[in-house]
Design a protein around this motif. Structure first.
Motif, PDB file in Angstrom:
ATOM      1  N   HIS A  32       0.834  -1.203   0.000  1.00  0.00           N
ATOM      2  CA  HIS A  32       0.000   0.000   0.000  1.00  0.00           C
ATOM      3  C   HIS A  32       0.871   1.257   0.000  1.00  0.00           C
ATOM      4  O   HIS A  32       0.621   2.194  -0.775  1.00  0.00           O
ATOM      5  CB  HIS A  32      -0.901  -0.017   1.237  1.00  0.00           C
ATOM      6  CG  HIS A  32      -1.905   1.090   1.288  1.00  0.00           C
ATOM      7  ND1 HIS A  32      -3.026   1.126   0.501  1.00  0.00           N
ATOM      8  CD2 HIS A  32      -1.948   2.226   2.044  1.00  0.00           C
ATOM      9  CE1 HIS A  32      -3.718   2.225   0.751  1.00  0.00           C
ATOM     10  NE2 HIS A  32      -3.087   2.919   1.694  1.00  0.00           N
ATOM     11  N   HIS A  33       1.900   1.268   0.838  1.00  0.00           N
ATOM     12  CA  HIS A  33       2.754   2.462   0.940  1.00  0.00           C
ATOM     13  C   HIS A  33       3.618   2.631  -0.305  1.00  0.00           C
ATOM     14  O   HIS A  33       3.722   3.744  -0.849  1.00  0.00           O
ATOM     15  CB  HIS A  33       3.637   2.353   2.187  1.00  0.00           C
ATOM     16  CG  HIS A  33       4.157   3.677   2.645  1.00  0.00           C
ATOM     17  ND1 HIS A  33       4.180   4.044   3.972  1.00  0.00           N
ATOM     18  CD2 HIS A  33       4.685   4.726   1.979  1.00  0.00           C
ATOM     19  CE1 HIS A  33       4.692   5.265   4.082  1.00  0.00           C
ATOM     20  NE2 HIS A  33       5.015   5.689   2.879  1.00  0.00           N
ATOM     21  N   TRP A  34       4.224   1.563  -0.781  1.00  0.00           N
ATOM     22  CA  TRP A  34       5.046   1.664  -1.987  1.00  0.00           C
ATOM     23  C   TRP A  34       4.198   2.055  -3.202  1.00  0.00           C
ATOM     24  O   TRP A  34       4.636   2.840  -4.058  1.00  0.00           O
ATOM     25  CB  TRP A  34       5.764   0.350  -2.256  1.00  0.00           C
ATOM     26  CG  TRP A  34       7.099   0.222  -1.592  1.00  0.00           C
ATOM     27  CD1 TRP A  34       7.483  -0.700  -0.662  1.00  0.00           C
ATOM     28  CD2 TRP A  34       8.255   1.043  -1.821  1.00  0.00           C
ATOM     29  NE1 TRP A  34       8.784  -0.503  -0.274  1.00  0.00           N
ATOM     30  CE2 TRP A  34       9.286   0.562  -0.983  1.00  0.00           C
ATOM     31  CE3 TRP A  34       8.509   2.134  -2.632  1.00  0.00           C
ATOM     32  CZ2 TRP A  34      10.554   1.127  -0.952  1.00  0.00           C
ATOM     33  CZ3 TRP A  34       9.776   2.716  -2.607  1.00  0.00           C
ATOM     34  CH2 TRP A  34      10.774   2.212  -1.778  1.00  0.00           C
ATOM     35  N   ALA A  35       2.985   1.505  -3.294  1.00  0.00           N
ATOM     36  CA  ALA A  35       2.109   1.857  -4.414  1.00  0.00           C
ATOM     37  C   ALA A  35       1.770   3.341  -4.380  1.00  0.00           C
ATOM     38  O   ALA A  35       1.687   3.993  -5.435  1.00  0.00           O
ATOM     39  CB  ALA A  35       0.830   1.023  -4.374  1.00  0.00           C
ATOM     40  N   ALA A  36       1.589   3.909  -3.176  1.00  0.00           N
ATOM     41  CA  ALA A  36       1.310   5.345  -3.071  1.00  0.00           C
ATOM     42  C   ALA A  36       2.499   6.167  -3.540  1.00  0.00           C
ATOM     43  O   ALA A  36       2.338   7.180  -4.240  1.00  0.00           O
ATOM     44  CB  ALA A  36       0.953   5.687  -1.622  1.00  0.00           C
ATOM     45  N   VAL A  37       3.705   5.742  -3.173  1.00  0.00           N
ATOM     46  CA  VAL A  37       4.904   6.473  -3.598  1.00  0.00           C
ATOM     47  C   VAL A  37       5.061   6.407  -5.119  1.00  0.00           C
ATOM     48  O   VAL A  37       5.334   7.425  -5.777  1.00  0.00           O
ATOM     49  CB  VAL A  37       6.145   5.899  -2.887  1.00  0.00           C
ATOM     50  CG1 VAL A  37       7.426   6.509  -3.455  1.00  0.00           C
ATOM     51  CG2 VAL A  37       6.071   6.152  -1.384  1.00  0.00           C
ATOM     52  N   VAL A  38       4.870   5.224  -5.691  1.00  0.00           N
ATOM     53  CA  VAL A  38       4.987   5.067  -7.140  1.00  0.00           C
ATOM     54  C   VAL A  38       3.864   5.809  -7.848  1.00  0.00           C
ATOM     55  O   VAL A  38       4.067   6.385  -8.933  1.00  0.00           O
ATOM     56  CB  VAL A  38       4.987   3.572  -7.513  1.00  0.00           C
ATOM     57  CG1 VAL A  38       4.997   3.383  -9.027  1.00  0.00           C
ATOM     58  CG2 VAL A  38       6.197   2.876  -6.897  1.00  0.00           C
ATOM     59  N   PHE A  39       2.681   5.827  -7.256  1.00  0.00           N
ATOM     60  CA  PHE A  39       1.536   6.522  -7.840  1.00  0.00           C
ATOM     61  C   PHE A  39       1.833   8.016  -8.025  1.00  0.00           C
ATOM     62  O   PHE A  39       1.624   8.578  -9.100  1.00  0.00           O
ATOM     63  CB  PHE A  39       0.319   6.329  -6.930  1.00  0.00           C
ATOM     64  CG  PHE A  39      -0.898   7.097  -7.339  1.00  0.00           C
ATOM     65  CD1 PHE A  39      -1.502   6.886  -8.561  1.00  0.00           C
ATOM     66  CD2 PHE A  39      -1.459   8.037  -6.477  1.00  0.00           C
ATOM     67  CE1 PHE A  39      -2.643   7.594  -8.940  1.00  0.00           C
ATOM     68  CE2 PHE A  39      -2.585   8.749  -6.837  1.00  0.00           C
ATOM     69  CZ  PHE A  39      -3.183   8.527  -8.068  1.00  0.00           C
ATOM     70  N   ILE A  40       2.361   8.657  -6.977  1.00  0.00           N
ATOM     71  CA  ILE A  40       2.678  10.081  -7.071  1.00  0.00           C
ATOM     72  C   ILE A  40       3.805  10.304  -8.081  1.00  0.00           C
ATOM     73  O   ILE A  40       3.765  11.244  -8.898  1.00  0.00           O
ATOM     74  CB  ILE A  40       3.061  10.644  -5.703  1.00  0.00           C
ATOM     75  CG1 ILE A  40       1.949  10.405  -4.684  1.00  0.00           C
ATOM     76  CG2 ILE A  40       3.360  12.133  -5.813  1.00  0.00           C
ATOM     77  CD1 ILE A  40       0.672  11.112  -4.986  1.00  0.00           C
ATOM     78  N   ALA A  41       4.829   9.443  -8.038  1.00  0.00           N
ATOM     79  CA  ALA A  41       5.940   9.591  -8.981  1.00  0.00           C
ATOM     80  C   ALA A  41       5.465   9.425 -10.421  1.00  0.00           C
ATOM     81  O   ALA A  41       5.859  10.190 -11.310  1.00  0.00           O
ATOM     82  CB  ALA A  41       7.029   8.570  -8.656  1.00  0.00           C
ATOM     83  N   ALA A  42       4.616   8.422 -10.669  1.00  0.00           N
ATOM     84  CA  ALA A  42       4.111   8.197 -12.029  1.00  0.00           C
ATOM     85  C   ALA A  42       3.251   9.364 -12.496  1.00  0.00           C
ATOM     86  O   ALA A  42       3.325   9.783 -13.662  1.00  0.00           O
ATOM     87  CB  ALA A  42       3.309   6.892 -12.076  1.00  0.00           C
ATOM     88  N   MET A  43       2.420   9.910 -11.604  1.00  0.00           N
ATOM     89  CA  MET A  43       1.603  11.059 -11.991  1.00  0.00           C
ATOM     90  C   MET A  43       2.469  12.267 -12.292  1.00  0.00           C
ATOM     91  O   MET A  43       2.192  13.031 -13.224  1.00  0.00           O
ATOM     92  CB  MET A  43       0.603  11.392 -10.877  1.00  0.00           C
ATOM     93  CG  MET A  43      -0.601  10.485 -10.838  1.00  0.00           C
ATOM     94  SD  MET A  43      -2.010  11.232  -9.996  1.00  0.00           S
ATOM     95  CE  MET A  43      -1.346  11.411  -8.351  1.00  0.00           C
ATOM     96  N   PHE A  44       3.516  12.456 -11.505  1.00  0.00           N
ATOM     97  CA  PHE A  44       4.420  13.582 -11.742  1.00  0.00           C
ATOM     98  C   PHE A  44       5.079  13.452 -13.116  1.00  0.00           C
ATOM     99  O   PHE A  44       5.099  14.401 -13.907  1.00  0.00           O
ATOM    100  CB  PHE A  44       5.472  13.608 -10.629  1.00  0.00           C
ATOM    101  CG  PHE A  44       6.362  14.815 -10.656  1.00  0.00           C
ATOM    102  CD1 PHE A  44       6.017  15.975  -9.993  1.00  0.00           C
ATOM    103  CD2 PHE A  44       7.561  14.792 -11.338  1.00  0.00           C
ATOM    104  CE1 PHE A  44       6.837  17.090 -10.019  1.00  0.00           C
ATOM    105  CE2 PHE A  44       8.392  15.896 -11.376  1.00  0.00           C
ATOM    106  CZ  PHE A  44       8.020  17.053 -10.708  1.00  0.00           C
ATOM    107  N   VAL A  45       5.626  12.281 -13.418  1.00  0.00           N
ATOM    108  CA  VAL A  45       6.293  12.075 -14.704  1.00  0.00           C
ATOM    109  C   VAL A  45       5.288  12.137 -15.852  1.00  0.00           C
ATOM    110  O   VAL A  45       5.559  12.713 -16.912  1.00  0.00           O
ATOM    111  CB  VAL A  45       7.056  10.733 -14.699  1.00  0.00           C
ATOM    112  CG1 VAL A  45       7.709  10.483 -16.045  1.00  0.00           C
ATOM    113  CG2 VAL A  45       8.096  10.707 -13.591  1.00  0.00           C
TER     114      VAL A  45
END
Length: 536
Positions: free
Chosen positions: A110-123
């Motif tokens: 859950h936590h890693w998916a949130a971090v990747v989610f924000i990073a993917a949206m930023f990129v």
């Protein structure tokens, strides 16, 4: 039952459903919708898939998490915390990691998916920005995407504040200080959010409601609207042979694209699960429960909130006394700059549309080099974000690199003003240099490395002509012409007054698309003259 009877019943059921829901008509219109094939479009898919992972794991976690600040004494299996007073929120989070089978893995996913989610949206957002995919008719969809990014950042903060550990409690204390710095209404906002003096007894239940219900519900609505607009406007695509503003070249949604997308979802899920299994994130048992009189060492937010942290850390501690009241500029100014910097990138499409006065629909993407000013502005914005992210970790840089904390702080302060300007100039010149190289390649062909001696003794390098597909790619972009400055006099010499906005738009247009803003692409006449042997 015969096969024909079974088929007849199935047909009747399908007709009944279609007559009431219009499923067949809707499916016929959309299941064969064409999507272009390019690796950069997978960034948006990563955003979607990680959001699905967050929802799935978040629902599972709510079954075991207790959003209560009532004090209990821990008596679980983690020996170092036995007998320690803590909130039920912290105790239940520790139990998820050590008592519930598979709980720690799900929590980390859950936590890693949130971090990747924000990073993917930023990129993904910057991919849309650099390629001009935000232009008409997609300005509203750009705002939807930006709101998803902003709400994702907020929801991430609320999420990692829920365990009530020492690290998250430090972050909540940070937010309390920001609220108290708001003039006139700061104390009221603080009392409303916390339900009393810090830390109060309501902050975790309130954050839980916001994190689980309010923000995800808004994000889900924005995501559905975002996808509907993607379907409605059709997908953007890169310029190439056979691709125009009125068609899409690619593969159908069913079955090709859906099969690839399904496989990609499980690939993303598998990679995040692997990250969660081998890399610990947010080990709250090591921090201990929150106590207002303590601060954990190396206290850092997740990377996407490091920008706000950096603004606070490097801002001088300025204060102004006014009639017995203190205005804390050291917190208020960074608190104001945070939405301003984020809002600058959100409002850019409307500024560019106003400068160009372009009302056409755009479905072909720009190569970033062909929009030097836009690309330079985007790179400058990223540099501001990164330099403030470094400022948010100034203590870690100081301790790990054995540098002075004050030196790092002063460097970040200077970088906030200097680095964006340097980045803008370098990026713009880089783009112009790439445009010149493309122009030379179109006019003279590609260098082959073969040296040839002419009859009169001169040595030249043999150039090979470009194939039609590459030639089309390098020349398909359209170049705007700068808006001319309005004349100060009319034809009879009578003075004219042009509005300030008109002159401002003309000057900005000259900066965007004037002589120093783009390199004129080669014309068909220039190419024909050189390739027909009448050049040099």
């Amino acid at each position: 039952m015969t096969r024909n009877q079974d088929r007849g019943r199935g047909q009747r059921a399908a007709d009944w459903a279609d007559g009431r829901l219009g499923i067949y008509t809707l499916a016929r219109a959309n299941l064969r919708k064409i999507f272009p094939d390019h690796w950069s479009f997978m960034l948006g898919e990563i955003c979607l898939y990680t959001f699905v992972i967050i929802i799935l794991t978040g629902v599972w976690l709510t079954l075991f998490f207790k959003p209560s600040m009532a004090e209990v004494v821990y008596n679980g299996s983690y020996v170092p915390l036995k007998g320690v007073p803590m909130s039920q929120a912290y105790a239940s989070t520790v139990d998820i990691g050590f008592e519930v089978r598979g709980g720690l893995l799900i929590r980390q996913i859950h936590h890693w998916a949130a971090v990747v989610f924000i990073a993917a949206m930023f990129v993904h957002m910057m991919r849309v920005f650099f390629t001009g995919a935000f232009r008409k008719p997609r300005e509203i969809n750009w705002l939807f995407g930006f709101l998803l990014l902003f709400l994702g950042m907020l929801d991430g903060f609320f999420g990692y504040s829920l365990p009530d550990d020492l690290l998250s409690g430090t972050g909540i204390r940070f937010i309390e200080g920001v609220l108290l710095a708001v003039p006139l209404v700061g104390t009221y906002l603080q009392m409303f959010l916390f339900g009393g003096e810090f830390p109060g007894h309501d902050i975790v239940p309130r954050f839980f409601t916001i994190h689980v219900l309010l923000i995800p519900g808004i994000m889900l609505g924005l995501l559905v609207a975002h996808l509907i607009l993607v379907f409605h406007h059709k997908h953007t695509q890169w310029a190439g042979p056979g691709r125009t503003e009125k068609n899409v070249v690619g593969m159908p949604l069913m079955p090709v694209y859906a099969a690839k997308a399904g496989g990609f979802f499980f690939l993303v899920f598998g990679i995040i699960a692997l990250m969660s299994a081998v890399a610990t994130i947010n080990p709250i048992w090591a921090y201990g429960p929150y106590r207002p009189d303590q601060v954990s060492t190396d206290a850092q937010p997740d990377w996407y909130m490091g920008f706000a942290e950096g603004l606070i850390r490097v801002m001088p501690g300025w204060e102004i006394g006014l009639r017995g009241h203190t205005l804390n500029l050291g917190v208020l100014i960074p608190f104001t700059l945070f939405p301003v910097v984020l809002g600058a990138i959100a409002g850019y499409p409307f500024i560019e549309g106003w400068v160009t006065n372009d009302r056409r629909e755009h479905h072909l993407l720009d190569r970033p080099r062909n929009a030097p000013v836009r690309t330079a502005l985007g790179a400058a914005w990223i540099s501001v974000y990164l330099v403030m992210l470094a400022g948010g970790g100034n203590d870690l840089f100081a301790t790990h690199l054995h540098l002075s904390l004050n030196t790092i702080t002063y460097a970040v302060r200077a970088g906030f003003f200097v680095l964006p300007v340097v980045t803008f100039v370098v990026t713009k010149r880089w783009c112009l240099g790439l445009q010149r190289r493309d122009r030379e390649k179109v006019l003279h062909g590609r260098e082959t490395g073969v040296i040839k001696r002419l009859p009169h003794g001169e040595f030249i390098e043999v150039h090979a002509g470009l194939d039609p597909a590459e030639l089309h790619q390098l020349t398909a972009h359209k170049q705007h012409r700068p808006i001319p400055l309005p004349a100060r006099t009319d034809g009879n010499g009578v003075a004219r007054k042009a509005g300030a906005l008109t002159r401002t738009r003309a000057r900005l247009s000259r900066g965007f698309y004037g002589e120093g803003g783009q390199v004129p692409k080669p014309t068909a006449e220039e190419h024909h003259e050189l390739t027909s042997g009448h050049g040099h």
